[in-house]
Each structure stands twice: as C-alpha cells, then as structure tokens.
Motif scaffolding. Structure first.
Motif, mmCIF file in Angstrom:
data_model
loop_
_atom_site.group_PDB
_atom_site.id
_atom_site.type_symbol
_atom_site.label_atom_id
_atom_site.label_comp_id
_atom_site.label_asym_id
_atom_site.label_seq_id
_atom_site.Cartn_x
_atom_site.Cartn_y
_atom_site.Cartn_z
ATOM 1 N N PRO A 199 0.828 -1.217 0.000
ATOM 2 C CA PRO A 199 0.000 0.000 0.000
ATOM 3 C C PRO A 199 0.858 1.261 0.000
ATOM 4 N N GLU A 200 2.036 1.192 0.681
ATOM 5 C CA GLU A 200 2.901 2.387 0.752
ATOM 6 C C GLU A 200 3.387 2.808 -0.640
ATOM 7 N N ALA A 202 1.722 2.578 -3.458
ATOM 8 C CA ALA A 202 0.625 3.348 -4.058
ATOM 9 C C ALA A 202 0.543 4.713 -3.394
ATOM 10 N N GLY A 203 0.793 4.755 -2.084
ATOM 11 C CA GLY A 203 0.755 6.016 -1.342
ATOM 12 C C GLY A 203 1.814 6.981 -1.851
ATOM 13 N N ARG A 206 0.726 8.464 -5.054
ATOM 14 C CA ARG A 206 -0.328 9.450 -4.845
ATOM 15 C C ARG A 206 0.261 10.768 -4.324
ATOM 16 N N GLU A 408 -4.742 2.032 -2.692
ATOM 17 C CA GLU A 408 -4.103 1.921 -1.374
ATOM 18 C C GLU A 408 -4.979 1.124 -0.413
ATOM 19 N N GLU A 409 -6.268 1.493 -0.370
ATOM 20 C CA GLU A 409 -7.196 0.798 0.534
ATOM 21 C C GLU A 409 -7.284 -0.677 0.172
ATOM 22 N N SER A 412 -4.261 -2.595 1.261
ATOM 23 C CA SER A 412 -4.104 -2.825 2.696
ATOM 24 C C SER A 412 -5.198 -3.737 3.252
#
Ligand SMILES: Nc1nc2c(ncn2[C@@H]2O[C@H](COP(=O)(O)OP(=O)(O)OP(=O)(O)O)[C@@H](O)[C@H]2O)c(=O)[nH]1
Ligand SMILES: [Mg+2]
Length: 455
Positions: A199-200, A202-203, A206, A408-409, A412
């Motif tokens: 997820p990080e 993708a973070g 973003r 991201e969601e 995770s």
C-alpha cells in the motif's frame, strides 16, 4: 475514436501574427502537397518545389488569374516530418498590413488552401506525434501569458516539464500494474506473495500526484492573476495610492471629497503576478444620485475582489464605523493608514502605515500584498519545478488521486486483485488522458477550439 471535426487531409492556411500595421505578417500553411500548392502562386515555382527543408526562398506571391504581383515574400520551406505540424509546410513572411495579407490569403484559398480553424496547426502537431497535450496547452499558455513569470512557467511546460513528471508517475504505476497482473496470471504457488505491491508504494505515487495538483494554484495565479480593489472613505487617498501602484497619474487626485465617481480599472505586474487594480468611488452618505450609483457599482467591484485594500485617512483619523470594521477584521481586507507624513496619531493595531504622497511604507505594503496572495507558495520552490496551469490537467490529476486512494485501501485490506487492478487502470487512463495517449475526439475538439487561429 470519433472523427475529429477538423479534416486532417485538407491544405490549411492562416495568419499566425496579428492583424494590423507591422513590419512583417507571417502566414502559415500546412498539409500534404503544401509546397507544390504554394508554388502555383509563387513567382519562382521550380525553386520553391526543389528547395530542401529548412531553407528560405525569396519571391513574389502572384495572382494566379491575372499574373499580378501581390506581395514580395520570404517563403520558409519545411518538409515532413520536420515541421511544427509534422506535415509539409510553407511559412510566408509577408509585409504586415491588412489589405496585403488578405490578398495573399485569398490567393492561397484559390490555390486550394482552406482557412485553418482555431488551434488546428497545433492539433495536427499533436496528431502527428510532434508534441503531447501538456505541451500543446503550453503553446496556448505562452501566447496568452501576461507577465514574464507566467511566460517562463509556460515555456518550462513546453519543454516537457509536466510531461516528464506525468511519465514518472505513470512508470511507477505500470510497475504496480505488472506485479498485479503477474499475480493474477499465475495465482498459485508459482509467484510468491512478496511480489505484490505494498500500500505504501501506491501512497508514494499518490503523494507525487498531490504535489502536482498543489502547483495548480500557482499556475493560475501567474496566468489568470488576481483582482485588488482599493476602497475607503472619500479623500482617504485611494486614487493617490492607485497612481502609485501604476507609476502614472491615471486617476484624478484632488482635495475635494468625492472626486472619483466611478470605478477605474488598470493592470499592473506585481513580481510577475498580473494584477487587475481598481480605484473606486469614496464611501460616504451621498445624496447626489450619480455619486450614489458610483458607490453602488464600486461595492460590486469590492465584492468580486480577491484582496481589498481599505484606506483610512490617517490625518482625519478613523471614523467610528471604520474602527469597528478594523476590530472585527477579515482576512480578505488589508487596512491601510494613509498620510503618515501628516498624521501624528499612530495607526490602530494591524493597520498598515503608508504615505501615498511620499511613498513611505509602500515597499513594505507591496511585500505584505505579495505574501497574502501567494499564500504558502514560494517563488524559489516554483522555479525549476513543473507547474500545472490547465484545469483539464488538474481535474484529471484529481481523478488519478482518487483512484489511487482506492488502490491503497484495496492493497491494505487484501481486496481481490482484479478489483485493485481496475483502479490502477483508471489511474493510468487519467494520466494517459493528460498527455494525450488516451483521448477522445470530443476532448481534443474542446481543447483546441480555445486556441486562436494560426496556432
Ligand atoms: N500629505 C498627504 N496627502 C495625501 C496623501 N495621500 C493623498 N493625499 C491628498 O489627499 C487628497 C485626496 O486624495 P485622493 O487620492 O484624491 O483621495 P481619494 O480617496 O481618491 O478621494 P475620493 O476620490 O474623493 O474618494 C489629495 O489632495 C491628495 O493629494 C498622503 O499620503 N499624504
Ligand atoms: Mg479618488
């Protein structure tokens, strides 16, 4: 993809410079067979037809029917694909002046060229892969820039600053996408879980997108500029301050109360920001209907301002209602205590001391205004980085960012991989639309139609 409204097969021509008396007027032509078509109305057809690309040919444009000379020109020859449009093209440097230029354009029409539509040359350049959409928009932004700083930022975009940033983001997303696809194609033991994007990741992508969105405000600030309105009681010195900003005696200044009866607009560059500045009618209980109308119109201008400068006559001192206003405060109003050269009274707290007559305090006032309109933006940070100026690009970046929140969601919460892949695809499509890899004909038509003819 829908057919574009503009027919790409036509020969097109347009005046690329302004209409009016000038030393030169440049007429652009483009299309397959453009050189041969121009040669039909050129005094030295063979020379033009045989000219290599990127050379100049001197000669006359002649009327095909009568053989009469229309203008003496320099024809710049471009051979495909090495031209602005990527097509064969001749640019005619004619003499400036409306009748002559009209006659050359008419001769071109007779030789088979139709008049180009707005932005059509740039659109052909885009269709032929000469520039992506961020650069095409930069062409428009350069031409419409009102200050040096706006021009510099647009030039930076033309050299591909935004495209480069978008491509970097796209690269990271493509990596995430291929990891997802690999996992989808070989779901069982063949590939381990460790290749799944985190997820990080993708973070981080973003965050880059958000950084670009944040530059939009700066882009608009330098391209659109802001409205600053001067208001206050009669005789406070609004017109004097207005003239000081413009460095000319534009508005009438006198000791008579109610000198300015209407609002006056002018524009000035404040450190590269185009500012529309308004002087307005002084506020007082007037009984003259003309003055009342002036005050009413002025208050409309005040309501539409980005920043209001409320000027208090420091010599006369603040009126009761003014003191009340100052106390309540309002982020969009900057209170100014004028005539400090005469006033013995110090200004109330938070009111800016100046003298519109001697210029004392003016530099500090300008700094304060710039600080307020720029907000958190620093010029140092802006120069050298890619700044977004187009609403279209900003909206697409916001959609990209929303899709990335879902990615991201999804990552995770261990959502199904094909669902996550849909969001990654959506983000990639939005980015592709910004540069023009994925674009519908409607979008192109809307975008290029805001250009002027000849671009
Ligand atoms: N000594 C001094 N006089 C000033 C200053 N600013 C303005 N004045 C004088 O004050 C008078 C009114 O100035 P204006 O600029 O016409 O004031 P205004 O606010 O535009 O007035 P209205 O148009 O009537 O609302 C003029 O005689 C100016 O010369 C200042 O800083 N110091
Ligand atoms: Mg005035």
């Amino acid at each position: 993809m829908k057919e574009l409204t503009y027919n790409q097969d036509d020969l097109i021509c347009a005046l690329a410079t302004g209409w009016g008396a000038s030393a030169l007027g440049v007429i652009r032509t483009s299309g397959i067979g453009a050189i041969e078509a121009v040669s039909r109305i050129f005094s030295r057809p063979e020379v033009l037809n045989e000219a290599p690309g990127h050379t100049l040919v001197y000669g006359y444009i002649i009327d095909a029917d009568s053989g009469k000379q229309i203008d003496q020109v320099m024809a710049a020859v471009f051979r495909a694909p090495r031209s602005y449009t990527g097509e064969e093209s001749v640019e005619l440097s004619c003499h400036g002046g409306v009748p002559g230029l009209k006659a050359v354009l008419e001769a071109l029409n007779k030789a088979g060229f139709r008049d180009a539509g707005p932005g059509e040359f740039t659109m052909r350049g885009f269709v032929n892969g000469k520039l992506d959409l961020t650069r095409a928009e930069a062409v428009h932004e350069i031409v419409t820039a009102r200050t040096g700083r706006a021009h510099d930022l647009a030039l930076h975009r033309l050299s591909g600053a935004v495209e480069t940033q978008i491509n970097l983001v796209k690269g990271s997303l493509v990596r995430i996408m291929s990891a997802l696809e690999l996992q989808l194609d070989y779901p069982e033991d063949e590939v381990g879980d460790e290749i799944l994007p985190l997820p990080e990741e993708a973070g981080a992508v973003r965050a880059k997108v958000e950084d670009l969105i944040a530059t939009f405000r700066a882009g608009r600030l330098y391209q659109d500029g802001i409205r600053i309105v001067l208001t206050g009681a009669t005789n406070a010195g609004k017109s004097s301050l207005f003239n000081l900003f413009l460095k000319e005696e534009r508005s009438i200044v006198s000791e008579i109360h109610g000198t300015t009866r209407d609002y006056i607009e002018s524009w000035v560059s404040m450190d590269g920001i185009p500012v529309s500045l308004y002087d307005t009618a002084g506020l007082r209980d007037a009984d003259n209907p003309v003055e009342l109308e002036g005050i009413r119109r002025s208050s409309d201008v005040v309501s539409a301002a980005h920043l209001v400068l409320y000027i208090v006559d420091g010599q006369a001192g603040a009126r009761e209602d003014e003191l009340e206003r100052i106390k309540t405060g309002n982020g969009e109003i900057l209170y100014i205590w004028n005539k400090i050269d005469l006033s013995s009274e110090p200004p109330p707290e938070g009111v800016f001391p100046i003298s519109a007559l001697t210029g004392e305090g003016f530099g500090a006032l300008e700094d304060e205004i710039l600080m307020r309109v720029r907000g958190g933006l620093s010029i140092g940070e802006l120069s050298g980085s890619a700044v977004i100026d187009s609403r279209r690009q900003r909206d697409l970046l916001m959609r990209t960012s929303e899709a990335l929140v879902h990615v991201e969601e999804g990552l995770s919460l261990n959502a199904p991989l094909d669902v996550i892949a849909v969001d990654v695809r959506e983000a990639l499509d939005c980015l592709g639309e910004i540069t023009g890899d994925v674009t519908s004909a409607d979008i192109l038509d809307t975008m290029f139609s805001s250009f002027c003819v000849g671009k």
